[in-house]
Design a protein around this motif. Structure first.
Motif, PDB file in Angstrom:
ATOM      1  N   THR A  53       0.833  -1.203   0.000  1.00 34.33           N
ATOM      2  CA  THR A  53       0.000   0.000   0.000  1.00 34.33           C
ATOM      3  C   THR A  53       0.871   1.257   0.000  1.00 34.33           C
ATOM      4  O   THR A  53       0.630   2.200  -0.774  1.00 34.33           O
ATOM      5  CB  THR A  53      -0.930   0.009   1.224  1.00 34.33           C
ATOM      6  OG1 THR A  53      -1.788  -1.140   1.171  1.00 34.33           O
ATOM      7  CG2 THR A  53      -1.785   1.262   1.245  1.00 34.33           C
ATOM      8  N   LEU A  56       2.442   1.643  -3.518  1.00 33.95           N
ATOM      9  CA  LEU A  56       1.534   2.180  -4.528  1.00 33.95           C
ATOM     10  C   LEU A  56       1.227   3.646  -4.281  1.00 33.95           C
ATOM     11  O   LEU A  56       1.085   4.429  -5.227  1.00 33.95           O
ATOM     12  CB  LEU A  56       0.237   1.364  -4.557  1.00 33.95           C
ATOM     13  CG  LEU A  56       0.323  -0.047  -5.135  1.00 33.95           C
ATOM     14  CD1 LEU A  56      -1.059  -0.684  -5.155  1.00 33.95           C
ATOM     15  CD2 LEU A  56       0.908  -0.038  -6.536  1.00 33.95           C
ATOM     16  N   ALA A  57       1.117   4.027  -2.994  1.00 35.09           N
ATOM     17  CA  ALA A  57       0.870   5.434  -2.672  1.00 35.09           C
ATOM     18  C   ALA A  57       2.047   6.302  -3.112  1.00 35.09           C
ATOM     19  O   ALA A  57       1.858   7.392  -3.676  1.00 35.09           O
ATOM     20  CB  ALA A  57       0.625   5.583  -1.178  1.00 35.09           C
ATOM     21  N   GLU A  61      -0.228   5.278  -7.812  1.00 31.43           N
ATOM     22  CA  GLU A  61      -0.912   4.326  -8.692  1.00 31.43           C
ATOM     23  C   GLU A  61      -2.271   3.880  -8.158  1.00 31.43           C
ATOM     24  O   GLU A  61      -2.932   3.043  -8.782  1.00 31.43           O
ATOM     25  CB  GLU A  61      -0.020   3.091  -8.910  1.00 31.43           C
ATOM     26  CG  GLU A  61       1.254   3.394  -9.670  1.00 31.43           C
ATOM     27  CD  GLU A  61       2.116   2.170  -9.882  1.00 31.43           C
ATOM     28  OE1 GLU A  61       1.678   1.061  -9.494  1.00 31.43           O
ATOM     29  OE2 GLU A  61       3.225   2.309 -10.427  1.00 31.43           O
ATOM     30  N   PHE A  62      -2.695   4.451  -7.013  1.00 30.24           N
ATOM     31  CA  PHE A  62      -3.970   4.026  -6.440  1.00 30.24           C
ATOM     32  C   PHE A  62      -5.160   4.405  -7.312  1.00 30.24           C
ATOM     33  O   PHE A  62      -6.041   3.589  -7.584  1.00 30.24           O
ATOM     34  CB  PHE A  62      -4.158   4.623  -5.046  1.00 30.24           C
ATOM     35  CG  PHE A  62      -3.732   3.688  -3.952  1.00 30.24           C
ATOM     36  CD1 PHE A  62      -4.282   2.434  -3.820  1.00 30.24           C
ATOM     37  CD2 PHE A  62      -2.755   4.074  -3.047  1.00 30.24           C
ATOM     38  CE1 PHE A  62      -3.879   1.571  -2.826  1.00 30.24           C
ATOM     39  CE2 PHE A  62      -2.336   3.224  -2.055  1.00 30.24           C
ATOM     40  CZ  PHE A  62      -2.905   1.968  -1.937  1.00 30.24           C
ATOM     41  N   LEU A  66      -7.838   1.768  -8.946  1.00 30.15           N
ATOM     42  CA  LEU A  66      -9.229   1.686  -8.513  1.00 30.15           C
ATOM     43  C   LEU A  66     -10.200   2.050  -9.631  1.00 30.15           C
ATOM     44  O   LEU A  66     -11.276   1.456  -9.750  1.00 30.15           O
ATOM     45  CB  LEU A  66      -9.447   2.613  -7.305  1.00 30.15           C
ATOM     46  CG  LEU A  66      -8.661   2.222  -6.039  1.00 30.15           C
ATOM     47  CD1 LEU A  66      -8.893   3.246  -4.936  1.00 30.15           C
ATOM     48  CD2 LEU A  66      -9.045   0.830  -5.567  1.00 30.15           C
ATOM     49  N   SER A 179       0.197  -3.911  -8.428  1.00 33.19           N
ATOM     50  CA  SER A 179      -1.246  -3.683  -8.311  1.00 33.19           C
ATOM     51  C   SER A 179      -1.970  -4.993  -8.031  1.00 33.19           C
ATOM     52  O   SER A 179      -2.882  -5.057  -7.187  1.00 33.19           O
ATOM     53  CB  SER A 179      -1.785  -3.051  -9.602  1.00 33.19           C
ATOM     54  OG  SER A 179      -1.206  -1.787  -9.826  1.00 33.19           O
ATOM     55  N   PHE A 182      -1.312  -6.007  -4.447  1.00 32.41           N
ATOM     56  CA  PHE A 182      -2.131  -5.215  -3.518  1.00 32.41           C
ATOM     57  C   PHE A 182      -3.552  -5.767  -3.445  1.00 32.41           C
ATOM     58  O   PHE A 182      -4.107  -5.936  -2.352  1.00 32.41           O
ATOM     59  CB  PHE A 182      -2.161  -3.749  -3.951  1.00 32.41           C
ATOM     60  CG  PHE A 182      -3.229  -2.947  -3.255  1.00 32.41           C
ATOM     61  CD1 PHE A 182      -3.043  -2.513  -1.944  1.00 32.41           C
ATOM     62  CD2 PHE A 182      -4.436  -2.642  -3.884  1.00 32.41           C
ATOM     63  CE1 PHE A 182      -4.031  -1.786  -1.285  1.00 32.41           C
ATOM     64  CE2 PHE A 182      -5.420  -1.924  -3.239  1.00 32.41           C
ATOM     65  CZ  PHE A 182      -5.219  -1.493  -1.932  1.00 32.41           C
TER      66      PHE A 182
END
Length: 304
Positions: A53, A56-57, A61-62, A66, A179, A182
């Motif tokens: 997490t 990705l933050a 790339e969040f 999503l 991704s 995650f």
């Protein structure tokens, strides 16, 4: 031009390091053997989720992840998450209880499951090397089921089937590696961790650890994610044939860990079965070369 040899050398080093670290990680889990395997699995899931997490933050790339998720992505990675949880849990249990030869054998068996799925689901052509490989693996596994020589067949069957199925699902997925990891960690966190907390009371178990073991436990995120990062790095720089050969490194590392650190000695029959399964895997990896040699030889005969 100098950049290509450097990239290949870096990729080869990363692939070797990835598989060696995965094989040696049995020693890490053994060092935490005072905790139940379910507790360790829960910590592995949660700390891996936290690490990926943050990654990705940092890479921002969040939002793309999503916004771009589909039902197929969720189903594929949800299924992959359940398979990898079973694989991780079995691997940790085997590492704690001294069944490392079995886990190494499972990782030798796993690639052949992909061949079987291709034949059954996609009606792929059964070449001579693949047919021989399947026969060698099936015969060796049947032998080991009845003549175990002290091996726990449950371990190599679960690890082989779950890792083979996980690899197959990951090939079908379209998400980038981090991704996808995650999403899988999130699914496991939501579904598995409450069950683990209810079953094994991990908070009390963790609180009873001394400071050194608590610090060691915090490293489980790195132990889980670093080999995956190295594997991803190598996959972008090496041809598939070389990556295939690297699949031997993990079970070979496990074999030496079992012999040197666990004093787990296989029977002569188990060693023979290992050798046949390794031969089967080598046939699969070398199939393109064998086919080329076969067709060239056939052409020479026909010309004559």
């Amino acid at each position: 031009m100098a950049g290509k040899p450097f990239a290949a050398a870096a990729g080869l080093s990363a692939a070797l390091a990835s598989n060696c670290l995965l094989g040696l990680s049995s020693l890490y889990w053994k060092a935490l053997a005072t905790l139940p395997a379910l507790t360790l699995l829960g910590c592995r899931v949660l700390i891996s989720l936290l690490c990926v997490t943050l990654l990705l933050a940092a890479r921002k790339e969040f939002v793309p992840l999503l916004c771009g998720l589909t039902r197929r992505d969720i189903l594929l990675h949800g299924g992959a998450a359940l398979l990898v949880a079973a694989n991780w849990g079995t691997f940790i249990w085997a590492s704690i209880h001294g069944h490392v030869l079995e886990s190494g054998l499972g990782y030798l068996i796993a690639p052949v499951l992909g061949i079987s799925l291709g034949l059954l689901l996609y009606r792929e052509r059964m070449s001579l090397p693949r047919g021989l490989s399947l026969a060698l693996v099936i015969g060796s596994v049947i032998y080991l089921l009845f003549e175990t020589g002290g091996l726990d067949s449950r371990v190599f069957l679960v690890i082989g089937m779950t890792w083979g199925g996980y690899t197959w699902l990951k090939k079908l997925a379209r998400l980038p590696p981090w991704s996808g990891l995650f999403l899988e960690s999130l699914v496991l966190g939501l579904l598995l961790v409450p069950f683990i907390i209810w079953m094994s009371t991990p908070l009390a178990d963790i609180a009873a650890l001394d400071t050194g073991d608590k610090g060691l436990l915090l490293l489980c995120g790195a132990v889980s994610l670093l080999p995956l990062a190295l594997f991803s790095f190598a996959a972008r720089r090496l041809p598939l044939s070389i990556m295939g050969l690297m699949q031997f490194v993990l079970p070979l590392t496990q074999f030496f860990v079992a012999l040197i650190f666990y004093k787990q000695m296989p029977s002569h029959g188990a060693l023979l079965a290992f050798a046949f399964i390794a031969l089967a895997m080598l046939l699969v990896i070398l199939e393109p070369l064998l086919n080329t040699v076969f067709f060239k030889a056939k052409g020479v005969v026909e010309d004559a």
